[in-house]
Design a protein around this motif. Structure first.
Motif, mmCIF file in Angstrom:
data_model
loop_
_atom_site.group_PDB
_atom_site.id
_atom_site.type_symbol
_atom_site.label_atom_id
_atom_site.label_comp_id
_atom_site.label_asym_id
_atom_site.label_seq_id
_atom_site.Cartn_x
_atom_site.Cartn_y
_atom_site.Cartn_z
ATOM 1 N N ILE A 94 0.840 -1.208 0.000
ATOM 2 C CA ILE A 94 0.000 0.000 0.000
ATOM 3 C C ILE A 94 0.876 1.259 0.000
ATOM 4 O O ILE A 94 0.625 2.207 -0.758
ATOM 5 C CB ILE A 94 -0.944 0.012 1.217
ATOM 6 N N VAL A 95 1.909 1.261 0.829
ATOM 7 C CA VAL A 95 2.816 2.409 0.874
ATOM 8 C C VAL A 95 3.510 2.588 -0.469
ATOM 9 O O VAL A 95 3.648 3.709 -0.986
ATOM 10 C CB VAL A 95 3.849 2.241 2.005
ATOM 11 N N GLY A 96 3.946 1.467 -1.062
ATOM 12 C CA GLY A 96 4.629 1.538 -2.347
ATOM 13 C C GLY A 96 3.741 2.102 -3.439
ATOM 14 O O GLY A 96 4.177 2.931 -4.251
ATOM 15 N N VAL A 97 2.483 1.661 -3.469
ATOM 16 C CA VAL A 97 1.543 2.181 -4.462
ATOM 17 C C VAL A 97 1.283 3.661 -4.212
ATOM 18 O O VAL A 97 1.237 4.472 -5.147
ATOM 19 C CB VAL A 97 0.224 1.387 -4.419
ATOM 20 N N ALA A 98 1.110 4.038 -2.946
ATOM 21 C CA ALA A 98 0.776 5.419 -2.608
ATOM 22 C C ALA A 98 1.895 6.391 -2.956
ATOM 23 O O ALA A 98 1.639 7.484 -3.483
ATOM 24 C CB ALA A 98 0.432 5.527 -1.125
ATOM 25 N N ILE A 99 3.147 6.017 -2.686
ATOM 26 C CA ILE A 99 4.247 6.947 -2.955
ATOM 27 C C ILE A 99 4.711 6.878 -4.407
ATOM 28 O O ILE A 99 5.445 7.747 -4.864
ATOM 29 C CB ILE A 99 5.444 6.694 -2.011
ATOM 30 N N GLY A 100 4.275 5.866 -5.138
ATOM 31 C CA GLY A 100 4.639 5.729 -6.543
ATOM 32 C C GLY A 100 3.773 6.596 -7.430
ATOM 33 O O GLY A 100 2.903 7.346 -6.962
ATOM 34 N N PRO A 101 3.963 6.501 -8.748
ATOM 35 C CA PRO A 101 3.179 7.323 -9.678
ATOM 36 C C PRO A 101 1.684 7.027 -9.622
ATOM 37 O O PRO A 101 0.859 7.888 -9.946
ATOM 38 C CB PRO A 101 3.771 6.971 -11.055
ATOM 39 N N GLY A 102 1.306 5.809 -9.203
ATOM 40 C CA GLY A 102 -0.108 5.467 -9.104
ATOM 41 C C GLY A 102 -0.802 6.096 -7.911
ATOM 42 O O GLY A 102 -2.022 5.993 -7.783
ATOM 43 N N GLY A 103 -0.046 6.765 -7.047
ATOM 44 C CA GLY A 103 -0.627 7.381 -5.860
ATOM 45 C C GLY A 103 -1.047 8.819 -6.054
ATOM 46 O O GLY A 103 -1.567 9.441 -5.122
ATOM 47 N N GLY A 104 -0.844 9.351 -7.260
ATOM 48 C CA GLY A 104 -1.221 10.735 -7.521
ATOM 49 C C GLY A 104 -0.051 11.681 -7.367
ATOM 50 O O GLY A 104 1.111 11.268 -7.249
ATOM 51 N N HIS A 105 -0.363 12.971 -7.349
ATOM 52 C CA HIS A 105 0.659 14.017 -7.285
ATOM 53 C C HIS A 105 0.538 14.782 -5.965
ATOM 54 O O HIS A 105 -0.532 15.246 -5.607
ATOM 55 C CB HIS A 105 0.512 14.982 -8.459
ATOM 56 N N GLY A 106 1.632 14.888 -5.261
ATOM 57 C CA GLY A 106 1.633 15.626 -4.007
ATOM 58 C C GLY A 106 1.256 14.754 -2.831
ATOM 59 O O GLY A 106 0.632 13.695 -2.973
ATOM 60 N N TRP A 107 1.611 15.229 -1.636
ATOM 61 C CA TRP A 107 1.437 14.416 -0.438
ATOM 62 C C TRP A 107 -0.029 14.175 -0.112
ATOM 63 O O TRP A 107 -0.407 13.123 0.397
ATOM 64 C CB TRP A 107 2.132 15.087 0.749
ATOM 65 N N ARG A 108 -0.897 15.154 -0.447
ATOM 66 C CA ARG A 108 -2.324 14.983 -0.138
ATOM 67 C C ARG A 108 -2.916 13.838 -0.945
ATOM 68 O O ARG A 108 -3.637 12.992 -0.400
ATOM 69 C CB ARG A 108 -3.068 16.285 -0.442
ATOM 70 N N ASP A 109 -2.616 13.796 -2.234
ATOM 71 C CA ASP A 109 -3.099 12.698 -3.070
ATOM 72 C C ASP A 109 -2.604 11.353 -2.549
ATOM 73 O O ASP A 109 -3.344 10.361 -2.489
ATOM 74 C CB ASP A 109 -2.617 12.870 -4.515
ATOM 75 N N LYS A 110 -1.330 11.318 -2.178
ATOM 76 C CA LYS A 110 -0.726 10.052 -1.761
ATOM 77 C C LYS A 110 -1.298 9.569 -0.434
ATOM 78 O O LYS A 110 -1.499 8.356 -0.231
ATOM 79 C CB LYS A 110 0.786 10.195 -1.710
ATOM 80 N N LEU A 111 -1.586 10.491 0.474
ATOM 81 C CA LEU A 111 -2.211 10.100 1.739
ATOM 82 C C LEU A 111 -3.623 9.559 1.508
ATOM 83 O O LEU A 111 -4.023 8.563 2.116
ATOM 84 C CB LEU A 111 -2.249 11.287 2.696
ATOM 85 N N TRP A 112 -4.380 10.219 0.614
ATOM 86 C CA TRP A 112 -5.719 9.724 0.315
ATOM 87 C C TRP A 112 -5.658 8.339 -0.313
ATOM 88 O O TRP A 112 -6.465 7.456 0.007
ATOM 89 C CB TRP A 112 -6.451 10.688 -0.618
ATOM 90 N N THR A 113 -4.698 8.122 -1.204
ATOM 91 C CA THR A 113 -4.552 6.801 -1.821
ATOM 92 C C THR A 113 -4.250 5.745 -0.770
ATOM 93 O O THR A 113 -4.818 4.648 -0.781
ATOM 94 C CB THR A 113 -3.437 6.825 -2.879
ATOM 95 N N ALA A 114 -3.348 6.075 0.153
ATOM 96 C CA ALA A 114 -2.981 5.131 1.218
ATOM 97 C C ALA A 114 -4.160 4.833 2.133
ATOM 98 O O ALA A 114 -4.231 3.753 2.739
ATOM 99 C CB ALA A 114 -1.812 5.686 2.026
ATOM 100 N N ALA A 115 -5.096 5.761 2.266
ATOM 101 C CA ALA A 115 -6.281 5.536 3.105
ATOM 102 C C ALA A 115 -7.369 4.787 2.352
ATOM 103 O O ALA A 115 -8.056 3.928 2.917
ATOM 104 C CB ALA A 115 -6.820 6.872 3.608
ATOM 105 N N VAL A 116 -7.536 5.102 1.069
ATOM 106 C CA VAL A 116 -8.636 4.538 0.290
ATOM 107 C C VAL A 116 -8.445 3.047 0.016
ATOM 108 O O VAL A 116 -9.381 2.248 0.160
ATOM 109 C CB VAL A 116 -8.794 5.316 -1.036
#
Length: 341
Positions: free
Chosen positions: A282-304
């Motif tokens: 989950i962390v890898g997906v969130a911080i990678g290109p699939g997690g979006g742009h910027g920390w807010r996108d990546k945090l939402w991806t990690a939660a969703v």
């Protein structure tokens, strides 16, 4: 198009359906549930402006019942299932009809391309579009045309629908998968064409997303009870994750209380490895290109992502153990566990 509490999306959905570039007569049948947000008034307004729009009442609001009401009210030999949360490319129906004839299929579907209007909804869309999010079904990003287990929405031959008995009205979620199972068992083809794409707008809040996935998971558990090995193995991954986490919690409590000690404790600690691997994924997906742009996108991806997996998996276990019964998707219904006002 089954419709319930979709005022924010209905106008655009209807517009894209009516803009389809197809030869011959068409109609759009809206199966209207008991909406409370002004959706039905908007539908009446749209119907008054275009005689291709037909309205049918679906007082119980269940999707398969609404679909069957709409199909029975239809006049034409091909049925195109559409959704009030979706938007079609102008060439969608024409391409689907061509594919239907070219491969001699009974049902043709394409790719669900999720999109979002808010940071949260875009995170859900990224999860939908990722094989990590929804398990790698062809219509969530497949690129290879061919026979398929099911079809997203679907462009179907009415004669085949009538032959197999239309949608099963006792199934409130997963009704399309079950219908396609009967179509395939009757000897007909279900076909995936990646050139067909539908824009889909997912749920707009965390609570609605969780309620949607819990209900969907519970109905998948019910479908496993009914059809057993007819279900793909990928459906068992989320419940396996939930069981592993629960087992890890039990092991942790036993270790902390001293009940489990020594080599037994070390051996039991193996249960943490798949949970750790999942967390790293989950962390890898969130911080990678699939997690979006910027920390807010990546945090939402990690939660969703875990919200979807755990809600679906827990619902699945409840469905397998006790069945789905009257479970409905309440994600468009406020806090009520019933589609009725």
């Amino acid at each position: 198009m089954p419709v319930l509490n979709e005022r924010a999306y209905l106008g655009r959905a209807v517009e894209t359906v009516l803009a389809q570039d197809v030869s011959g007569p068409t109609e759009l049948i809206l199966a209207l549930g008991p909406s409370t947000d002004g959706t039905n008034a908007l539908a009446a307004e749209l119907a008054a402006g275009d005689d291709r729009i037909v309205l049918v009442e679906n007082p119980g609001a269940d999707i398969p019942i609404g679909l069957n009401l709409a199909i029975r009210a239809a006049r034409h030999p091909t049925v195109v299932r559409v959704d009030a949360h979706s938007e079609l490319d102008p060439t969608y129906a024409r391409r689907a009809l061509e594919t239907l004839d070219r491969v001699h299929a009974a049902n043709v579907g394409g790719v669900m391309r999720a999109d979002g209007r808010t940071p949260f909804q875009r995170a859900v869309a990224r999860a939908y579009n990722s094989p990590i999010g929804l398990g790698g079904g062809a219509y969530h990003g497949g690129t290879q045309e061919g026979e398929a287990e099911s079809a997203y929405l679907g462009v179907m031959r009415r004669a085949v629908l009538e032959e197999v008995g239309l949608f099963d009205e006792s199934i409130r979620r997963g009704e399309d998968w079950e219908l396609n199972l009967r179509i395939r068992r009757a000897g007909y083809r279900v076909w995936f064409d990646p050139a067909l794409a539908v824009t889909y707008w997912p749920r707009e809040s965390w609570t609605r997303l969780v309620r949607q996935f819990a209900a969907t998971g519970r109905w998948r558990g019910e479908l496993v009870r009914r059809f057993g090995r007819g279900n793909s193995l990928r459906f068992f991954a989320p419940p396996a994750l939930v069981l592993t986490i629960l087992l890890g919690i039990v092991i942790g409590v036993l270790q902390l209380t001293g009940v489990l000690q020594g080599w037994w404790s070390v051996a039991a600690s193996v249960v943490y490895l798949p949970v750790l691997a999942y967390a790293l994924l989950i962390v890898g997906v969130a911080i990678g290109p699939g997690g979006g742009h910027g920390w807010r996108d990546k945090l939402w991806t990690a939660a969703v992502l875990p919200s979807m997996h755990l809600a679906w998996g827990w619902g699945f276990l409840l469905g397998v153990i006790g069945g789905a019964h009257d479970t409905v998707d309440t994600s468009r219904l406020g806090s009520r566990n019933t589609p009725l006002p």
